[in-house]
Scaffold this motif. Structure first.
Motif, PDB file in Angstrom:
ATOM      1  N   ASN A   9       0.882  -1.158   0.000  1.00 52.98           N
ATOM      2  CA  ASN A   9       0.000   0.000   0.000  1.00 52.98           C
ATOM      3  C   ASN A   9       0.917   1.203   0.000  1.00 52.98           C
ATOM      4  O   ASN A   9       1.710   1.378   0.927  1.00 52.98           O
ATOM      5  N   GLU A  11       1.324   5.257  -0.157  1.00 52.88           N
ATOM      6  CA  GLU A  11       0.708   6.568  -0.017  1.00 52.88           C
ATOM      7  C   GLU A  11       1.552   7.563  -0.794  1.00 52.88           C
ATOM      8  O   GLU A  11       2.633   7.937  -0.359  1.00 52.88           O
ATOM      9  N   ASN A  54      -1.387  -1.101  -4.095  1.00 49.23           N
ATOM     10  CA  ASN A  54      -2.558  -0.253  -3.966  1.00 49.23           C
ATOM     11  C   ASN A  54      -2.063   1.154  -3.683  1.00 49.23           C
ATOM     12  O   ASN A  54      -1.357   1.389  -2.706  1.00 49.23           O
ATOM     13  N   ILE A  56      -2.897   4.389  -2.273  1.00 52.66           N
ATOM     14  CA  ILE A  56      -3.906   4.669  -1.254  1.00 52.66           C
ATOM     15  C   ILE A  56      -3.300   5.581  -0.199  1.00 52.66           C
ATOM     16  O   ILE A  56      -2.099   5.820  -0.196  1.00 52.66           O
TER      17      ILE A  56
END
Length: 117
Positions: A9, A11, A54, A56
């Motif tokens: 994940n 960011e 991902n 995110i």
């Protein structure tokens, strides 16, 4: 136990185009910012060995100026069965962005809906 993650994940930004009342950003005390393309590329050595990426976070990924390039890099380096997902509030998806996401074959687009108004 393997020493390589199976899922990442990432960011890519803490910036957002909304100001949702329930978001942690309402009490966020630090400056917002974008992950550099250099930092994203530093993660890319793991991409061929993982199942999914991902994009995110507490920010809106589509606000990042290099998001399309980051998606290209991720899709190109993931194994054939790997998946690239994007979690978004969808407010910035216009015809141009939608076309690029389709062309880049983003596997999943998760739309975060956190408010009724």
């Amino acid at each position: 136990m393997e020493d390589t993650p199976r899922k990442l994940n990432i960011e890519v930004t803490t910036k957002c185009n909304l100001n949702c009342a329930m978001c942690v950003r309402t009490v966020w005390q630090e400056d917002t910012g974008d992950m550099s393309l250099e930092t994203f590329n530093a993660l890319s050595s793991a991409f061929p060995k993982i199942e999914s990426i991902n994009l995110i976070g507490i920010g809106e990924p589509l606000i990042h100026p290099d998001i399309i390039e980051m998606i290209k890099i991720g899709k190109n380096l993931l194994p054939p069965e790997g998946k690239l997902s994007l979690t978004t509030n969808a407010m910035l998806i216009d015809q141009n962005i939608a076309q690029k996401l389709v062309e880049l074959k983003v596997d999943d687009i998760i739309v975060s809906i956190d408010s009724a108004n």
